[in-house]
Enzyme design. Structure first.
Site, PDB file in Angstrom:
ATOM      1  CG  ASN A 152      -0.325  -0.255   2.505  1.00  0.00           C
ATOM      2  OD1 ASN A 152       0.848  -0.630   2.555  1.00  0.00           O
ATOM      3  ND2 ASN A 152      -1.054  -0.041   3.566  1.00  0.00           N
ATOM      4  CD  GLU A 249       4.786  -0.808  12.779  1.00  0.00           C
ATOM      5  OE1 GLU A 249       3.560  -0.861  13.025  1.00  0.00           O
ATOM      6  OE2 GLU A 249       5.600  -0.223  13.496  1.00  0.00           O
ATOM      7  CB  CYS A 283      -2.113  -1.054   8.451  1.00  0.00           C
ATOM      8  SG  CYS A 283      -1.024   0.354   8.639  1.00  0.00           S
ATOM      9  CD  GLU A 457       7.891   0.606  10.481  1.00  0.00           C
ATOM     10  OE1 GLU A 457       6.827   0.749   9.865  1.00  0.00           O
ATOM     11  OE2 GLU A 457       8.940   0.172   9.963  1.00  0.00           O
TER      12      GLU A 457
HETATM   13  P1  NDP Z   1       1.149  -9.803   3.388  1.00  0.00           P
HETATM   14  O1  NDP Z   1       1.200 -10.129   4.815  1.00  0.00           O
HETATM   15  O2  NDP Z   1       0.495 -10.723   2.448  1.00  0.00           O
HETATM   16  O3  NDP Z   1       2.632  -9.576   2.841  1.00  0.00           O
HETATM   17  C1  NDP Z   1       3.533  -8.670   3.430  1.00  0.00           C
HETATM   18  C2  NDP Z   1       4.928  -8.921   2.877  1.00  0.00           C
HETATM   19  O4  NDP Z   1       5.441 -10.143   3.413  1.00  0.00           O
HETATM   20  C3  NDP Z   1       4.975  -9.071   1.369  1.00  0.00           C
HETATM   21  O5  NDP Z   1       6.173  -8.491   0.884  1.00  0.00           O
HETATM   22  C4  NDP Z   1       4.981 -10.574   1.210  1.00  0.00           C
HETATM   23  O6  NDP Z   1       5.511 -10.970  -0.021  1.00  0.00           O
HETATM   24  C5  NDP Z   1       5.859 -11.000   2.364  1.00  0.00           C
HETATM   25  N1  NDP Z   1       5.705 -12.372   2.805  1.00  0.00           N
HETATM   26  C6  NDP Z   1       4.631 -13.201   2.648  1.00  0.00           C
HETATM   27  N2  NDP Z   1       4.876 -14.399   3.246  1.00  0.00           N
HETATM   28  C7  NDP Z   1       6.124 -14.332   3.798  1.00  0.00           C
HETATM   29  C8  NDP Z   1       6.931 -15.236   4.563  1.00  0.00           C
HETATM   30  N3  NDP Z   1       6.512 -16.466   4.897  1.00  0.00           N
HETATM   31  N4  NDP Z   1       8.155 -14.822   4.957  1.00  0.00           N
HETATM   32  C9  NDP Z   1       8.592 -13.585   4.653  1.00  0.00           C
HETATM   33  N5  NDP Z   1       7.877 -12.682   3.931  1.00  0.00           N
HETATM   34  C10 NDP Z   1       6.654 -13.046   3.509  1.00  0.00           C
HETATM   35  O7  NDP Z   1       0.486  -8.355   3.330  1.00  0.00           O
HETATM   36  P2  NDP Z   1       0.039  -7.505   2.063  1.00  0.00           P
HETATM   37  O8  NDP Z   1       1.207  -7.193   1.200  1.00  0.00           O
HETATM   38  O9  NDP Z   1      -1.163  -8.146   1.483  1.00  0.00           O
HETATM   39  O10 NDP Z   1      -0.357  -6.124   2.792  1.00  0.00           O
HETATM   40  C11 NDP Z   1      -1.554  -5.925   3.436  1.00  0.00           C
HETATM   41  C12 NDP Z   1      -1.401  -6.119   4.940  1.00  0.00           C
HETATM   42  O11 NDP Z   1      -0.382  -5.289   5.453  1.00  0.00           O
HETATM   43  C13 NDP Z   1      -2.639  -5.741   5.690  1.00  0.00           C
HETATM   44  O12 NDP Z   1      -2.973  -6.726   6.640  1.00  0.00           O
HETATM   45  C14 NDP Z   1      -2.265  -4.474   6.423  1.00  0.00           C
HETATM   46  O13 NDP Z   1      -2.976  -4.231   7.576  1.00  0.00           O
HETATM   47  C15 NDP Z   1      -0.814  -4.644   6.635  1.00  0.00           C
HETATM   48  N6  NDP Z   1      -0.179  -3.348   6.762  1.00  0.00           N
HETATM   49  C16 NDP Z   1       0.272  -2.946   7.993  1.00  0.00           C
HETATM   50  C17 NDP Z   1       0.826  -1.708   8.164  1.00  0.00           C
HETATM   51  C18 NDP Z   1       1.361  -1.278   9.481  1.00  0.00           C
HETATM   52  O14 NDP Z   1       2.248  -0.443   9.513  1.00  0.00           O
HETATM   53  N7  NDP Z   1       0.901  -1.784  10.593  1.00  0.00           N
HETATM   54  C19 NDP Z   1       0.947  -0.775   7.046  1.00  0.00           C
HETATM   55  C20 NDP Z   1       0.480  -1.303   5.808  1.00  0.00           C
HETATM   56  C21 NDP Z   1      -0.066  -2.554   5.687  1.00  0.00           C
HETATM   57  P3  NDP Z   1       4.546 -11.055  -1.320  1.00  0.00           P
HETATM   58  O15 NDP Z   1       3.580  -9.931  -1.253  1.00  0.00           O
HETATM   59  O16 NDP Z   1       5.508 -10.899  -2.412  1.00  0.00           O
HETATM   60  O17 NDP Z   1       3.874 -12.385  -1.172  1.00  0.00           O
END
Ligand code: NDP
Length: 483
Positions: A152, A249, A283, A457
């Site tokens: 995002n 996060e 998020c 953060e």
């Molecule tokens: P995901 O949890 O699907 O993915 C986050 C990242 O982790 C991606 O780069 C993903 O790779 C990677 N990833 C997935 N599986 C693994 C693993 N087993 N080991 C290491 N890395 C892995 O989230 P989204 O990208 O769909 O983002 C949306 C989510 O992020 C929402 O739940 C949102 O709330 C949260 N979010 C939280 C924020 C905060 O600061 N608290 C801010 C923004 C979002 P890939 O995508 O390439 O599979």
């Protein structure tokens, strides 16, 4: 502008390509067009990045904080100078309106680089007198940090993790989400143009498996993830087995409580910012909007009127203020939740469907009469779906607001400041707002409690999570021993 990057990865100060990795098409969410192609990192690429980071880190940590900070602040200036170009790229990567990206993405990244660049020279230890003896402490870098980003805020996340890591003397390997791989490469390029020595900020592309390889590698000392709770649990567990530091996060289902003495116009504005900015893909969004029964209908009426101001269309047009979902997949997830809201009996007040136009647009959606048990009140949707719930008792709404595994954010709208502080004090959340919603300045700590995460953060707090303390006892006299 061209959206195809020079190469997929940025390692040891240069772009690196390896087309033997899995092909990742980059899709512009407003049209569905493929605008670039990158390749997932192979084991050889991951190894190259880890070796480069490991080799560069120690000399970087030995530089003075002033020297490190100067480079970060120069990068911040360069990002601001190139804000328009970077914002256009962010819009291509995510589909978010240019109207938003011009003020919220590269600029927020620049703020982080400037802020932590300024702090770098202030990272000192303590002197603790012990009579004739004393203890002194040294704040040391952790080593090699891995940053894993969600889709995002690709520029902002790359900077929010990179800036404190580098300020503290660490090296970083950043893996963007495979949905938005373009922006972090620009951050790496600019940091190196600003004078960052090679190897200190590397970007490798890939899916979750690439993230997992990095997290499990013994050369890595710290992992900072922005992502969902299920991914966070996996990454945290993997990091724990190597006793690595973590920042998590994660997601949320945050409460926004609107009392009957609130300024309705401001409360509606807060609810719009907390549900529809970035098409709801934030998020910290306040997606459970608890509205006092006395003002519920007035709130819904004004909200519906203001929703008419949403301008959907090509996000590169600066008049557009509401963009598509980041991907077809995310659009599908959001539409499923909307269907559940309808099926479980919530009252649809606005939106509720895919918009009949090119791209992955879901109309800004408002459900009223939502109850705590409904799926749309319990699960993170990560799309433009606001759930409005009723309440009429302060203690009851606090208990309901806290009845969730999440704890990222919370907001309160009221003119009674005593009530505002009492209610915020009782809410289980890390990042809170009074008569506002979703402000995230670099000066303020950001992060969640409960399942929403670990660590913070931004702000001075982030320094604790990218450094560790060595303490040294200095004896001035003789050593006493039993024998
Ligand atoms: P995901 O949890 O699907 O993915 C986050 C990242 O982790 C991606 O780069 C993903 O790779 C990677 N990833 C997935 N599986 C693994 C693993 N087993 N080991 C290491 N890395 C892995 O989230 P989204 O990208 O769909 O983002 C949306 C989510 O992020 C929402 O739940 C949102 O709330 C949260 N979010 C939280 C924020 C905060 O600061 N608290 C801010 C923004 C979002 P890939 O995508 O390439 O599979």
């Amino acid at each position: 502008m061209t959206t195809q990057p020079t190469a997929s990865h940025f390692i040891n100060g240069a772009y690196v390509e390896d087309t033997s990795g899995t092909e990742i098409p980059v899709i512009f969410p407003a049209t569905g067009e493929v605008i670039a192609t990158v390749y997932s990192a192979t084991p050889a690429i991951i190894d190259q990045a880890l070796e480069a980071a490991k080799a560069a880190q120690k000399a970087w940590a030995k530089m003075t904080g002033t020297e490190r900070g100067r480079i970060l602040r120069r990068a911040a200036d360069m990002i601001r100078d190139r804000n328009h170009e970077l914002s256009v790229l962010e819009t291509y990567d995510t589909g978010k309106p240019l109207q938003e990206t011009l003020v919220a993405d590269a600029t927020s990244g620049a703020d982080a680089l400037e802020y932590f660049g300024g702090l770098a020279a202030t990272l000192t230890g303590e002197h603790i007198p012990m009579g004739e003896d004393w203890v002194y402490t040294v704040r040391e870098a952790l080593g090699v940090c891995v940053g894993i980003g969600a889709w995002n805020y690709p520029t902002q996340i790359a900077c929010w993790k990179g800036a404190p890591a580098l300020a503290c003397g660490n090296a970083m390997i950043f893996k963007p989400s495979e949905t938005t791989p373009l922006c972090a490469l620009k951050v790496a390029e600019i940091l190196h143009e600003a004078g960052l020595p090679a190897g200190l900020y590397n970007v490798v592309q890939g899916l979750g498996d690439v993230g997992a390889s990095l997290v499990n590698d013994p050369r890595v000392d710290k992992v900072s993830l922005t992502g969902s709770v299920p991914t966070g649990k996996k990454v945290y567990a993997a990091a724990a087995s190597g006793m690595k530091h973590v920042t998590m996060e994660l997601g949320g289902k945050s409460p926004l409580i609107i009392f009957d003495d609130a300024d309705i116009e401001n409360a509606v504005g807060g609810a719009i910012n907390g549900n529809f900015y970035s098409s709801g893909q934030v998020c910290s969004n306040g997606t459970r909007v608890f509205v006092h029964k006395n003002i519920k209908e007035a709130f819904l009426k004004r909200l519906s009127e203001r929703l008419e101001g949403a301008v959907l269309g090509n996000p590169l047009d600066e008049a557009v203020n509401f963009g598509p979902m980041v991907s077809e997949r995310q659009m599908g997830i959001v539409l499923e939740y909307i269907a559940k809201g309808k099926a479980e009996g919530a009252r649809l007040v606005a939106g509720g469907e895919r918009v009949d136009m090119e791209g992955f647009f879901v109309a800004p959606t408002v459900f009223a009469d939502v109850t705590d048990e409904m799926t749309i009140a319990q699960e993170e949707i990560f799309g433009p779906v606001m759930a409005v719930l009723d309440f009429d008792d302060d203690d009851d709404v606090i208990a309901r607001a806290n009845a969730t595994e999440f704890g990222l954010s919370a907001g309160v709208f009221t003119r009674d400041l005593t009530r505002a502080h009492r209610v915020i004090g009782a809410l289980e959340a890390g990042s809170c707002f009074i008569n506002s919603y979703n402000d995230a300045p670099v000066e303020a700590p950001f992060g969640g409690v409960k399942a929403s995460g670990v660590g913070r953060e931004n702000s001075k707090e982030a320094i604790q999570h990218y450094s560790q303390v060595k303490s040294v006892y200095v004896r001035m006299g003789d050593v006493e021993a039993a024998f």
